[in-house]
Design an enzyme around this catalytic site. Sequence first.
Site, PDB file in Angstrom:
ATOM      1  N   ASP A  11       0.933  -1.220  -0.084  1.00  0.00           N
ATOM      2  CA  ASP A  11      -0.025  -0.110  -0.027  1.00  0.00           C
ATOM      3  C   ASP A  11       0.709   1.281  -0.038  1.00  0.00           C
ATOM      4  O   ASP A  11       0.534   2.271   0.658  1.00  0.00           O
ATOM      5  CB  ASP A  11      -1.082   0.049   1.154  1.00  0.00           C
ATOM      6  N   LYS A  97      -7.073  -4.788  -3.308  1.00  0.00           N
ATOM      7  CA  LYS A  97      -7.914  -5.479  -2.334  1.00  0.00           C
ATOM      8  C   LYS A  97      -8.783  -4.158  -1.867  1.00  0.00           C
ATOM      9  O   LYS A  97      -8.637  -3.069  -1.950  1.00  0.00           O
ATOM     10  CB  LYS A  97      -6.962  -5.712  -0.935  1.00  0.00           C
ATOM     11  N   CYS A 141      -2.312  -2.886   7.376  1.00  0.00           N
ATOM     12  CA  CYS A 141      -2.135  -3.769   6.261  1.00  0.00           C
ATOM     13  C   CYS A 141      -0.738  -4.642   6.277  1.00  0.00           C
ATOM     14  O   CYS A 141      -0.746  -5.924   6.076  1.00  0.00           O
ATOM     15  CB  CYS A 141      -2.270  -2.891   5.074  1.00  0.00           C
TER      16      CYS A 141
HETATM   17  C1  VGL Z   1      -4.960   0.599   5.490  1.00  0.00           C
HETATM   18  C2  VGL Z   1      -6.213   2.083   7.076  1.00  0.00           C
HETATM   19  C3  VGL Z   1      -7.384   1.738   6.156  1.00  0.00           C
HETATM   20  C4  VGL Z   1      -3.574   0.203   5.278  1.00  0.00           C
HETATM   21  C5  VGL Z   1      -6.069   0.374   4.717  1.00  0.00           C
HETATM   22  O1  VGL Z   1      -3.256   0.161   4.149  1.00  0.00           O
HETATM   23  O2  VGL Z   1      -2.718  -0.242   6.428  1.00  0.00           O
HETATM   24  N1  VGL Z   1      -4.876   1.332   6.667  1.00  0.00           N
HETATM   25  N2  VGL Z   1      -7.229   1.010   4.945  1.00  0.00           N
END
Ligand code: VGL
Length: 206
Positions: A11, A97, A141
């Site tokens: 991410d 995702k 994540c």
């Molecule tokens: C994530 C918060 C909300 C992440 C994803 O990638 O860690 N954190 N959605």
Amino acid sequence: MSAKRALILVDVQNDFLPGGSLAVPEGDRIIPVLNRYIALFHRAGLPIYATRDWHPEQTRHFQAYGGLWPPHCVQGTRGAEFHPDLNLTPETIIISKGMDPNEDSYSGFQGRTADGVEFAEELKRRGIEHLYVGGVATDYCVRHTVLDARRLGFRVTVLEDAIRGVDLTPGDSERALREMADAGAALARFEDVAREISPSAEEAPR
Ligand code: VGL
Ligand code: ZN
């Protein structure tokens, strides 16, 4: 014979980095380090995966619909793009995702390739056994991806110098690191990984 390895970039998207809607403090500091890992794996001919949070506009993951978070990484927006300073190779495989409006999907293992192949299945098809994981956020994540990988029987090395956390509650990232280690993940830094991947690089230059 060593296990077949892959680099997993979790991410590394604009919304999770300074200036983004859900910025991880100092998240941009890991980008130069991630770029060193990318170069290392690329030179060794090892596969690289980049996961991305890829949400619809309306999802129960967002505060407006009962979730924890402000809107972030909405499909097709600039915030959802990988950070421009991340030197992704053209061969990098993207795992998306968070498309299901009823799920949080923090783990890369809830994601799929562009062809719809589940991440675990994709890794299995390629014979990959050992994952090296960096990115954001340590306490969401990265944590979920690493714990799922261990449950599924992968060897995991967490790239300690290439992760950053949100710390909604102070100490979350520290606790996440301990939890990942307790689950059997190794923690390593760039020099350790470089030595692991090209052990005889210095003795036998090619
Ligand atoms: C994530 C918060 C909300 C992440 C994803 O990638 O860690 N954190 N959605
Ligand atoms: Zn999200």
